[in-house]
Design a protein around this motif. Structure first.
Motif, PDB file in Angstrom:
ATOM      1  N   MET A  88       0.820  -1.208   0.000  1.00 20.56           N
ATOM      2  CA  MET A  88       0.000   0.000   0.000  1.00 20.56           C
ATOM      3  C   MET A  88       0.857   1.261   0.000  1.00 20.56           C
ATOM      4  SD  MET A  88      -3.140   0.945   2.585  1.00 20.56           S
ATOM      5  CE  MET A  88      -2.139   1.549   3.932  1.00 20.56           C
ATOM      6  N   LEU A  89       2.020   1.192   0.667  1.00 21.28           N
ATOM      7  CA  LEU A  89       2.832   2.391   0.871  1.00 21.28           C
ATOM      8  C   LEU A  89       4.073   2.440  -0.026  1.00 21.28           C
ATOM      9  CD1 LEU A  89       2.540   2.411   4.751  1.00 21.28           C
ATOM     10  CD2 LEU A  89       1.386   3.948   3.148  1.00 21.28           C
ATOM     11  N   ASN A  90       4.177   1.487  -0.960  1.00 17.79           N
ATOM     12  CA  ASN A  90       5.288   1.474  -1.912  1.00 17.79           C
ATOM     13  C   ASN A  90       6.632   1.350  -1.188  1.00 17.79           C
ATOM     14  OD1 ASN A  90       6.382   1.507  -4.518  1.00 17.79           O
ATOM     15  ND2 ASN A  90       6.755   3.718  -4.440  1.00 17.79           N
ATOM     16  N   MET A  91       6.730   0.331  -0.324  1.00 16.07           N
ATOM     17  CA  MET A  91       7.949   0.048   0.417  1.00 16.07           C
ATOM     18  C   MET A  91       8.398  -1.390   0.159  1.00 16.07           C
ATOM     19  SD  MET A  91       7.263   1.921   4.107  1.00 16.07           S
ATOM     20  CE  MET A  91       8.834   1.361   4.801  1.00 16.07           C
ATOM     21  N   ASP A  92       9.616  -1.711   0.546  1.00 14.16           N
ATOM     22  CA  ASP A  92      10.142  -3.070   0.521  1.00 14.16           C
ATOM     23  C   ASP A  92      10.458  -3.505   1.946  1.00 14.16           C
ATOM     24  OD1 ASP A  92      10.141  -3.486  -2.273  1.00 14.16           O
ATOM     25  OD2 ASP A  92      11.999  -2.341  -2.465  1.00 14.16           O
ATOM     26  N   TYR A  93      10.601  -4.831   2.123  1.00 11.76           N
ATOM     27  CA  TYR A  93      10.990  -5.318   3.439  1.00 11.76           C
ATOM     28  C   TYR A  93      11.876  -6.543   3.302  1.00 11.76           C
ATOM     29  CZ  TYR A  93       7.938  -9.460   3.414  1.00 11.76           C
ATOM     30  OH  TYR A  93       7.362 -10.678   3.132  1.00 11.76           O
ATOM     31  N   GLN A  94      12.564  -6.851   4.381  1.00 11.80           N
ATOM     32  CA  GLN A  94      13.339  -8.084   4.498  1.00 11.80           C
ATOM     33  C   GLN A  94      12.971  -8.737   5.817  1.00 11.80           C
ATOM     34  OE1 GLN A  94      17.591  -7.545   4.595  1.00 11.80           O
ATOM     35  NE2 GLN A  94      18.034  -9.720   4.866  1.00 11.80           N
ATOM     36  N   TRP A  95      12.820 -10.066   5.787  1.00 11.62           N
ATOM     37  CA  TRP A  95      12.495 -10.852   6.992  1.00 11.62           C
ATOM     38  C   TRP A  95      13.729 -11.689   7.330  1.00 11.62           C
ATOM     39  CZ3 TRP A  95       8.716 -10.781  10.491  1.00 11.62           C
ATOM     40  CH2 TRP A  95       8.494 -11.896  11.301  1.00 11.62           C
ATOM     41  N   THR A  96      14.339 -11.431   8.484  1.00 13.51           N
ATOM     42  CA  THR A  96      15.587 -12.081   8.826  1.00 13.51           C
ATOM     43  C   THR A  96      15.674 -12.275  10.340  1.00 13.51           C
ATOM     44  OG1 THR A  96      18.006 -11.945   8.542  1.00 13.51           O
ATOM     45  CG2 THR A  96      16.847  -9.885   8.983  1.00 13.51           C
ATOM     46  N   GLY A  97      16.784 -12.829  10.816  1.00 17.90           N
ATOM     47  CA  GLY A  97      16.967 -13.026  12.251  1.00 17.90           C
ATOM     48  C   GLY A  97      17.424 -14.421  12.590  1.00 17.90           C
ATOM     49  N   SER A  98      16.744 -15.049  13.568  1.00 20.66           N
ATOM     50  CA  SER A  98      17.113 -16.383  14.043  1.00 20.66           C
ATOM     51  C   SER A  98      15.910 -17.309  13.981  1.00 20.66           C
ATOM     52  CB  SER A  98      17.623 -16.305  15.490  1.00 20.66           C
ATOM     53  OG  SER A  98      17.853 -17.608  16.023  1.00 20.66           O
ATOM     54  N   ALA A  99      16.165 -18.562  13.661  1.00 15.46           N
ATOM     55  CA  ALA A  99      15.080 -19.551  13.625  1.00 15.46           C
ATOM     56  C   ALA A  99      14.827 -20.165  14.995  1.00 15.46           C
ATOM     57  CB  ALA A  99      15.402 -20.656  12.621  1.00 15.46           C
ATOM     58  N   ASN A 100      15.779 -20.000  15.921  1.00 10.69           N
ATOM     59  CA  ASN A 100      15.646 -20.702  17.202  1.00 10.69           C
ATOM     60  C   ASN A 100      15.996 -19.823  18.399  1.00 10.69           C
ATOM     61  OD1 ASN A 100      18.322 -20.504  16.677  1.00 10.69           O
ATOM     62  ND2 ASN A 100      18.798 -22.684  16.872  1.00 10.69           N
ATOM     63  N   ALA A 101      15.599 -18.558  18.326  1.00  6.29           N
ATOM     64  CA  ALA A 101      15.714 -17.633  19.457  1.00  6.29           C
ATOM     65  C   ALA A 101      17.157 -17.391  19.895  1.00  6.29           C
ATOM     66  CB  ALA A 101      14.880 -18.132  20.641  1.00  6.29           C
ATOM     67  N   ASP A 102      18.092 -17.373  18.947  1.00  2.71           N
ATOM     68  CA  ASP A 102      19.490 -17.087  19.246  1.00  2.71           C
ATOM     69  C   ASP A 102      19.703 -15.573  19.173  1.00  2.71           C
ATOM     70  OD1 ASP A 102      22.322 -16.564  18.853  1.00  2.71           O
ATOM     71  OD2 ASP A 102      22.572 -18.714  18.498  1.00  2.71           O
ATOM     72  N   GLY A 104      22.340 -13.794  19.616  1.00  8.02           N
ATOM     73  CA  GLY A 104      23.521 -13.424  18.851  1.00  8.02           C
ATOM     74  C   GLY A 104      23.237 -13.330  17.365  1.00  8.02           C
ATOM     75  N   GLU A 105      22.455 -14.266  16.840  1.00  9.35           N
ATOM     76  CA  GLU A 105      22.091 -14.219  15.423  1.00  9.35           C
ATOM     77  C   GLU A 105      21.233 -12.997  15.120  1.00  9.35           C
ATOM     78  OE1 GLU A 105      22.118 -19.055  14.570  1.00  9.35           O
ATOM     79  OE2 GLU A 105      20.231 -17.943  14.520  1.00  9.35           O
ATOM     80  N   MET A 106      20.356 -12.642  16.060  1.00  3.90           N
ATOM     81  CA  MET A 106      19.521 -11.459  15.869  1.00  3.90           C
ATOM     82  C   MET A 106      20.370 -10.190  15.832  1.00  3.90           C
ATOM     83  SD  MET A 106      16.344 -12.395  18.411  1.00  3.90           S
ATOM     84  CE  MET A 106      15.398 -10.925  17.986  1.00  3.90           C
ATOM     85  N   VAL A 107      21.321 -10.084  16.745  1.00  4.17           N
ATOM     86  CA  VAL A 107      22.204  -8.915  16.783  1.00  4.17           C
ATOM     87  C   VAL A 107      23.015  -8.835  15.487  1.00  4.17           C
ATOM     88  CG1 VAL A 107      24.221  -7.909  17.923  1.00  4.17           C
ATOM     89  CG2 VAL A 107      22.299  -8.780  19.293  1.00  4.17           C
ATOM     90  N   ASN A 108      23.499  -9.992  15.017  1.00  3.11           N
ATOM     91  CA  ASN A 108      24.232 -10.007  13.745  1.00  3.11           C
ATOM     92  C   ASN A 108      23.353  -9.512  12.594  1.00  3.11           C
ATOM     93  OD1 ASN A 108      26.541 -10.984  14.973  1.00  3.11           O
ATOM     94  ND2 ASN A 108      26.122 -13.135  14.451  1.00  3.11           N
ATOM     95  N   ALA A 109      22.089  -9.917  12.603  1.00  2.00           N
ATOM     96  CA  ALA A 109      21.166  -9.481  11.553  1.00  2.00           C
ATOM     97  C   ALA A 109      20.935  -7.977  11.629  1.00  2.00           C
ATOM     98  CB  ALA A 109      19.844 -10.236  11.671  1.00  2.00           C
TER      99      ALA A 109
END
Length: 368
Positions: A88-102, A104-109
């Motif tokens: 609706m707002l003409n934006m893009d997104y990315q879905w990333t992070g951790s698959a298992n609540a890590d 450290g992986e979230m901070v890296n992302a």
């Protein structure tokens, strides 16, 4: 319905940033959520005006959503909300992070998003300290950061701009009050996927406080179940086999709630006077409430946690920081056998069961 939901999840995981804008814009501009979104944008305009060009030409901003359990079915409607708002707002997104609540992986992302010069970042603050530095780093680089689904602890110095999600402690406290209304005394198991994580630990704290405040002779035992649905079910089965005198089993996360419902059915626990409940709207949970095996679940509206986060980022970017940001409480709604039918009789993006963009008709009085 299961195959359709699987297809929906597959589409969500592969659709980040793809060109579905026109289709979704047509669907969304006709109804659900538009009034709230436009109100947040600072004024009411008609769908026809919005379709023409509500804003001057602008960069196609990209918002990076960092998540703690990227493949969890709970976040399927959240990703649809993100897709719909971006279209609706003409934006893009990315879905990333951790698959298992890590964490450290979230901070890296997060650091990767900062390095790639994302226009905005959204992250569930599931750890009380780990995200303070990365969020400040993003803000120093001119990147607005929003918390969704999980927020920093009350009184913390986390610099995020706004939180979009449920009041987690309050929702847990209200669940505790419901538990007290169902159980007079005896052992109650409280299940939590990942103890200490700020998306669910406040719920557990709230439930425990409400039970203790009641003064009833209820013994609480807390059980950690794990980050995946299969291990959650296994832990719940093991708990029941070792505590068959239990009077109630309740969970503060979606996977554990589904596991409780399955164990309640397999062991016919309602016939033995055992009560159960929890959070969120996984299809098995909803069906087993309808069938009488679970007393309740709590709807926290994951769709709007994605949709409104994008809207907040857009208004902030479009206004040069003049508009917003503002906290948004995504709400609390008890779903019981008497109110569960609408969840079973619809199959939409709003609860993550369909890929189809649609406006859902309704009739009759509105109940608050």
């Amino acid at each position: 319905m299961t195959n359709e939901r699987d297809d929906a999840q597959d589409e969500v995981q592969g659709a980040a940033g793809e060109g579905t804008a026109n289709r979704m814009r047509r669907g969304l501009l006709q109804g659900a959520g538009l009034g709230a979104a436009l109100a947040m944008m600072g004024g009411m305009i008609t769908p026809a005006q919005a379709a023409e060009a509500p804003f001057p030409s602008h960069k196609r901003w990209k918002i990076v959503f960092v998540n703690h359990v990227t493949t969890n079915p709970f976040f399927v409607p959240t990703q649809y909300g993100i897709q719909d708002a971006c279209a609706m707002l003409n934006m893009d997104y990315q879905w990333t992070g951790s698959a298992n609540a890590d964490v450290g992986e979230m901070v890296n992302a997060m650091n990767a998003a900062i390095a790639a010069k994302a226009d905005a970042i959204a992250v569930p603050i599931v750890d009380p300290k780990a995200f303070n530095g990365p969020i400040q780093k993003a803000l120093d680089a001119g990147i607005p950061v929003f918390a969704y689904n999980a927020d920093a602890p009350r009184g913390s110095t986390n610099p995020r701009l706004a939180y979009i999600g449920q009041d987690l402690y309050l929702s847990g406290y209200q669940m505790g009050e419901r538990i007290v209304s169902l159980v007079d005394s005896g052992l109650v198991g409280l299940f939590i996927a990942t103890p200490g994580q700020l998306n669910i630990q406040p719920r557990l704290d709230g439930a425990s406080d409400a039970i203790k405040k009641s003064g009833k002779k209820i013994e609480i035992q807390t059980i950690a179940t794990g980050a995946t649905v299969n291990e959650e079910l296994s832990k719940i089965k093991s708990f029941y086999l070792g505590h068959q005198d239990v009077k109630g089993m309740f969970a503060v996360d979606a996977g554990s709630t589904q596991g409780i419902a399955q164990v309640m059915k397999e062991s016919k626990l309602p016939e033995k006077g055992v009560h159960g409940g929890g959070f969120d709207l996984l299809p098995t949970t909803v069906q087993l409430i309808h069938d009488g095996f679970l007393d309740f679940t709590i709807d926290q509206q994951p769709y709007v946690q994605g949709f409104y986060t994008v809207v907040e980022a857009f208004t902030y970017l479009a206004s040069g920081g003049l508009v917003g940001p503002a906290d948004v409480n995504s709400g609390l709604k008890f779903v019981t056998k008497s109110t569960v039918d609408p969840y079973l009789n619809t199959s939409t993006r709003y609860e993550g069961k369909s890929t189809k963009a649609q406006i859902v008709p309704r009739s009759g009085a509105i109940k608050s």
